[in-house]
Enzyme design. Sequence first.
Site, PDB file in Angstrom:
ATOM      1  N   SER A 137      30.779 -30.662  86.938  1.00 25.72           N
ATOM      2  CA  SER A 137      30.818 -29.352  86.294  1.00 25.72           C
ATOM      3  C   SER A 137      29.683 -29.303  85.287  1.00 25.72           C
ATOM      4  O   SER A 137      29.162 -30.343  84.866  1.00 25.72           O
ATOM      5  CB  SER A 137      32.157 -29.167  85.576  1.00 25.72           C
ATOM      6  N   TYR A 150      38.851 -32.069  79.520  1.00 31.00           N
ATOM      7  CA  TYR A 150      38.197 -31.727  80.786  1.00 31.00           C
ATOM      8  C   TYR A 150      36.761 -32.245  80.812  1.00 31.00           C
ATOM      9  O   TYR A 150      36.342 -32.930  81.760  1.00 31.00           O
ATOM     10  CB  TYR A 150      38.214 -30.210  80.973  1.00 31.00           C
TER      11      TYR A 150
END
Length: 296
Positions: A137, A150
């Site tokens: 990501s 995350y």
Amino acid sequence: MTTSSETQKLVVVTGASTGMGAATARELAGRGFHVLAGVRRDKDADAVRAEHVEPVLLDITEPERIAALAARVGGDHRALHALVNNAGISVNAPVEALPLPEWRRQFEVNLFGHIAVTQALLPALLDSRGRVVNISSVGGKVALPAYGAYAGSKFALEAVSDSLRRELAPLGVKVVVIEPGGVRTEITGNAVAAVEELAGRMSAELNERYGKLLQAVVGQARSFDTGGLSADTAAKVIADAVTHRKPRTRYTVGRDGAVLTRLARLLPDRALDRLLAAGLRRHYPAPTGAAASASA
């Protein structure tokens, strides 16, 4: 262009129930591969099943399911061309407010699960001189407020990918990282629901400190539903990484991801902090009552 040899090759895609995983499974099947699409539930299997897309029940945190997947691959006469480690969750909250079990769950899925699947399938990938494609990501390069868990899991996945690439290059296996920016997927809705649920359980003291921040985080996440790329667009980039003879080590998906990762390399930390704060500020709730009057 699909070749006849590609129809004799397998690709495993984890987290293929919805979103980028499902779109990637469809894209690769369209390019002639036989895709083993990892899903967690029978109803998801029914939804994803298609020509050259074979659903397999897989929870990457369960060793028995991983062993069954490895046995399925090992029992097939076709070579395993690629593993796409796509499964993931997003648990967002300030570092202080996120309970430790949620930290562990985030890393169990986004890091340790990928390592477990990779270890199980590496013998087949070494035999075929295939490749591992890890879905990271932009959060693997830049950690936004309330994204500590995350981003931490994605930063770790980036590091593991670098190490794995250097270990496997002499053995003929390529390792590629995909870094999507804002993509319209179900994980966004799930993350918003998780944030709202966690906010409801926070103490009054934590709500005083972080309540408005979490509202802004939710607003920013929801903006991806209208401004983010489609899962199909991201899937084409992933499929290119799977099929290109000499893939790059990293692919950034989306203009926002490309801009943010470049800025993270160029800007001093404090300047980047101010930029990120400005981007989040417009999602903060509007002041009400006395606060609004005072600011008028």
